[in-house]
Scaffold this motif. Sequence first.
Motif, PDB file in Angstrom:
ATOM      1  N   ALA A  38      17.932  58.786  62.928  1.00 41.38           N
ATOM      2  CA  ALA A  38      18.320  57.388  63.094  1.00 41.38           C
ATOM      3  C   ALA A  38      19.763  57.277  62.617  1.00 41.38           C
ATOM      4  O   ALA A  38      20.160  57.886  61.630  1.00 41.38           O
ATOM      5  CB  ALA A  38      17.413  56.476  62.283  1.00 41.38           C
ATOM      6  N   CYS A  39      20.556  56.534  63.335  1.00 41.25           N
ATOM      7  CA  CYS A  39      21.999  56.568  63.091  1.00 41.25           C
ATOM      8  C   CYS A  39      22.456  55.606  62.009  1.00 41.25           C
ATOM      9  O   CYS A  39      23.564  55.703  61.514  1.00 41.25           O
ATOM     10  CB  CYS A  39      22.729  56.231  64.374  1.00 41.25           C
ATOM     11  N   HIS A  40      21.647  54.637  61.677  1.00 45.33           N
ATOM     12  CA  HIS A  40      22.114  53.592  60.786  1.00 45.33           C
ATOM     13  C   HIS A  40      21.085  53.312  59.696  1.00 45.33           C
ATOM     14  O   HIS A  40      20.068  53.988  59.619  1.00 45.33           O
ATOM     15  CB  HIS A  40      22.460  52.348  61.602  1.00 45.33           C
ATOM     16  N   GLU A  41      21.370  52.296  58.878  1.00 44.49           N
ATOM     17  CA  GLU A  41      20.597  52.095  57.649  1.00 44.49           C
ATOM     18  C   GLU A  41      19.274  51.367  57.856  1.00 44.49           C
ATOM     19  O   GLU A  41      18.348  51.519  57.063  1.00 44.49           O
ATOM     20  CB  GLU A  41      21.482  51.321  56.659  1.00 44.49           C
ATOM     21  N   VAL A  42      19.194  50.560  58.897  1.00 48.98           N
ATOM     22  CA  VAL A  42      17.984  49.769  59.140  1.00 48.98           C
ATOM     23  C   VAL A  42      17.517  50.032  60.569  1.00 48.98           C
ATOM     24  O   VAL A  42      18.288  49.844  61.511  1.00 48.98           O
ATOM     25  CB  VAL A  42      18.265  48.258  58.963  1.00 48.98           C
ATOM     26  N   SER A  43      16.275  50.454  60.732  1.00 49.84           N
ATOM     27  CA  SER A  43      15.775  50.785  62.071  1.00 49.84           C
ATOM     28  C   SER A  43      14.476  50.045  62.353  1.00 49.84           C
ATOM     29  O   SER A  43      13.519  50.139  61.590  1.00 49.84           O
ATOM     30  CB  SER A  43      15.503  52.293  62.196  1.00 49.84           C
ATOM     31  N   GLY A  44      14.449  49.338  63.462  1.00 51.10           N
ATOM     32  CA  GLY A  44      13.198  48.733  63.939  1.00 51.10           C
ATOM     33  C   GLY A  44      12.533  49.692  64.917  1.00 51.10           C
ATOM     34  O   GLY A  44      13.195  50.232  65.800  1.00 51.10           O
ATOM     35  N   VAL A  45      11.249  49.919  64.734  1.00 54.67           N
ATOM     36  CA  VAL A  45      10.497  50.862  65.571  1.00 54.67           C
ATOM     37  C   VAL A  45       9.315  50.124  66.195  1.00 54.67           C
ATOM     38  O   VAL A  45       8.554  49.479  65.478  1.00 54.67           O
ATOM     39  CB  VAL A  45       9.959  52.048  64.751  1.00 54.67           C
ATOM     40  N   ILE A  46       9.186  50.220  67.503  1.00 49.72           N
ATOM     41  CA  ILE A  46       8.035  49.614  68.184  1.00 49.72           C
ATOM     42  C   ILE A  46       7.400  50.647  69.101  1.00 49.72           C
ATOM     43  O   ILE A  46       8.096  51.306  69.883  1.00 49.72           O
ATOM     44  CB  ILE A  46       8.454  48.369  68.992  1.00 49.72           C
ATOM     45  N   GLY A  47       6.089  50.780  68.983  1.00 49.62           N
ATOM     46  CA  GLY A  47       5.357  51.677  69.858  1.00 49.62           C
ATOM     47  C   GLY A  47       5.094  51.033  71.204  1.00 49.62           C
ATOM     48  O   GLY A  47       4.947  49.813  71.310  1.00 49.62           O
ATOM     49  N   PRO A 113       6.423  45.487  65.342  1.00 50.88           N
ATOM     50  CA  PRO A 113       7.550  46.283  64.844  1.00 50.88           C
ATOM     51  C   PRO A 113       7.353  46.718  63.399  1.00 50.88           C
ATOM     52  O   PRO A 113       6.895  45.944  62.563  1.00 50.88           O
ATOM     53  CB  PRO A 113       8.736  45.316  64.949  1.00 50.88           C
ATOM     54  N   ASN A 114       7.694  47.972  63.131  1.00 51.19           N
ATOM     55  CA  ASN A 114       7.873  48.409  61.747  1.00 51.19           C
ATOM     56  C   ASN A 114       9.376  48.554  61.537  1.00 51.19           C
ATOM     57  O   ASN A 114      10.084  49.012  62.434  1.00 51.19           O
ATOM     58  CB  ASN A 114       7.201  49.767  61.495  1.00 51.19           C
ATOM     59  N   VAL A 115       9.839  48.183  60.381  1.00 49.54           N
ATOM     60  CA  VAL A 115      11.268  48.326  60.101  1.00 49.54           C
ATOM     61  C   VAL A 115      11.445  49.329  58.969  1.00 49.54           C
ATOM     62  O   VAL A 115      10.812  49.211  57.913  1.00 49.54           O
ATOM     63  CB  VAL A 115      11.916  46.967  59.766  1.00 49.54           C
ATOM     64  N   ILE A 116      12.276  50.328  59.229  1.00 46.70           N
ATOM     65  CA  ILE A 116      12.508  51.399  58.262  1.00 46.70           C
ATOM     66  C   ILE A 116      13.852  51.158  57.589  1.00 46.70           C
ATOM     67  O   ILE A 116      14.839  50.879  58.259  1.00 46.70           O
ATOM     68  CB  ILE A 116      12.586  52.781  58.966  1.00 46.70           C
ATOM     69  N   THR A 117      13.877  51.287  56.270  1.00 44.97           N
ATOM     70  CA  THR A 117      15.153  51.206  55.563  1.00 44.97           C
ATOM     71  C   THR A 117      15.360  52.469  54.735  1.00 44.97           C
ATOM     72  O   THR A 117      14.414  53.210  54.470  1.00 44.97           O
ATOM     73  CB  THR A 117      15.200  49.986  54.612  1.00 44.97           C
ATOM     74  N   GLY A 118      16.596  52.672  54.328  1.00 39.95           N
ATOM     75  CA  GLY A 118      16.926  53.840  53.518  1.00 39.95           C
ATOM     76  C   GLY A 118      18.114  54.556  54.145  1.00 39.95           C
ATOM     77  O   GLY A 118      18.083  54.884  55.324  1.00 39.95           O
ATOM     78  N   LYS A 119      19.143  54.779  53.335  1.00 43.12           N
ATOM     79  CA  LYS A 119      20.386  55.346  53.873  1.00 43.12           C
ATOM     80  C   LYS A 119      20.188  56.715  54.494  1.00 43.12           C
ATOM     81  O   LYS A 119      20.894  57.109  55.398  1.00 43.12           O
ATOM     82  CB  LYS A 119      21.447  55.423  52.765  1.00 43.12           C
ATOM     83  N   GLN A 120      19.233  57.451  53.978  1.00 44.54           N
ATOM     84  CA  GLN A 120      19.073  58.816  54.466  1.00 44.54           C
ATOM     85  C   GLN A 120      17.882  58.965  55.404  1.00 44.54           C
ATOM     86  O   GLN A 120      17.467  60.074  55.684  1.00 44.54           O
ATOM     87  CB  GLN A 120      18.887  59.771  53.278  1.00 44.54           C
ATOM     88  N   HIS A 121      17.355  57.862  55.899  1.00 48.99           N
ATOM     89  CA  HIS A 121      16.137  58.022  56.695  1.00 48.99           C
ATOM     90  C   HIS A 121      16.441  58.598  58.083  1.00 48.99           C
ATOM     91  O   HIS A 121      17.512  58.405  58.638  1.00 48.99           O
ATOM     92  CB  HIS A 121      15.360  56.705  56.795  1.00 48.99           C
TER      93      HIS A 121
END
Lengths: 170, 170
Positions: A38-47, A113-121
């Motif tokens: 993932a390129c950035h700090e906050v990612s929304g993921v939807i199946g 949607p699940n939203v993923i956070t974390g600088k290194q994710h």
Amino acid sequence: MRAELINPFMRSLQKTFTTMLNCPVRRTSLTVKEDCRACHEVSGVIGLTGKAVGAVVLSLSREVALKAASTLLCTEMSEINDDVLDAVGELTNMVAGGAKAELEEFQLAVSLPNVITGKQHEVHFPSNVTPISIHFTCDWGDLSLEVGLALLPSMEGISAPREQLLGQST
Amino acid sequence: MRAELINPFMRSLQKTFTTMLNCPVRRTSLTVKEDCRACHEVSGVIGLTGKAVGAVVLSLSREVALKAASTLLCTEMSEINDDVLDAVGELTNMVAGGAKAELEEFQLAVSLPNVITGKQHEVHFPSNVTPISIHFTCDWGDLSLEVGLALLPSMEGISAPREQLLGQST
């Protein structure tokens, strides 16, 4: 993944940012993703399920996430809190929903949607799916869209809308 | 989220670890998740659609991810590489698939698994869904299962299989 499937997602992202956020995005590059990060700090993921299965990932820089949430919520947001995460999830939902409407022959359904956070994710797709990543920029900063879809065997011969693959102007 | 919906996922996780990995898991605690943080370093996420929508997150400590992948692949894995991530995705898929089979009245479909890595990553659900987290331990280390599902309005009155909520022995 068949490249022409990405266009409805790209159009939906552009439309969502223009109409909902009044912030047009410009496409900067396209990659067939190999490093699966993932390129950035906050990612929304939807199946996505239906006659194709997969997922869409909308990855926003911190600045874009904060500005987009501020615009949607009509309140200045200065930190990544639950309201911002909900807003990013809702943006991801709008992007997926718009693409789903264009791809009706695949009878797609979208999950929550699940939203993923974390600088290194990093958000990885299964290795038998080659997701396509498109990078964008806007006045608020950078963002990217990643889509990985696998067609059910019965849909392998079905064409997506005829258009030049990924060739539309931004 | 209705608590009884979690049981099929819990049973499926226990069955998957016992039959596929020969590594029984023991439940240690259950929380109605409030901090929305994935508990471990590697998380498989699968979207669910149907008469309920949501997602299931299987979060594994590094040690559990490596041992589980080593067992599935019949090869000793010592680092988190694409093969390990695929194995975690497949485990998540097995857990979701087993629960889906039990919850047939909800006509669930599962998306492809995305696997999230990063020591500081967090996986958030929308704030209008209260996911349930169950923590487990096994001989390899700790893991957790998190499920968040929202029922379509037409399913609000439907009962899941009658059983004591989350009361089964581990």
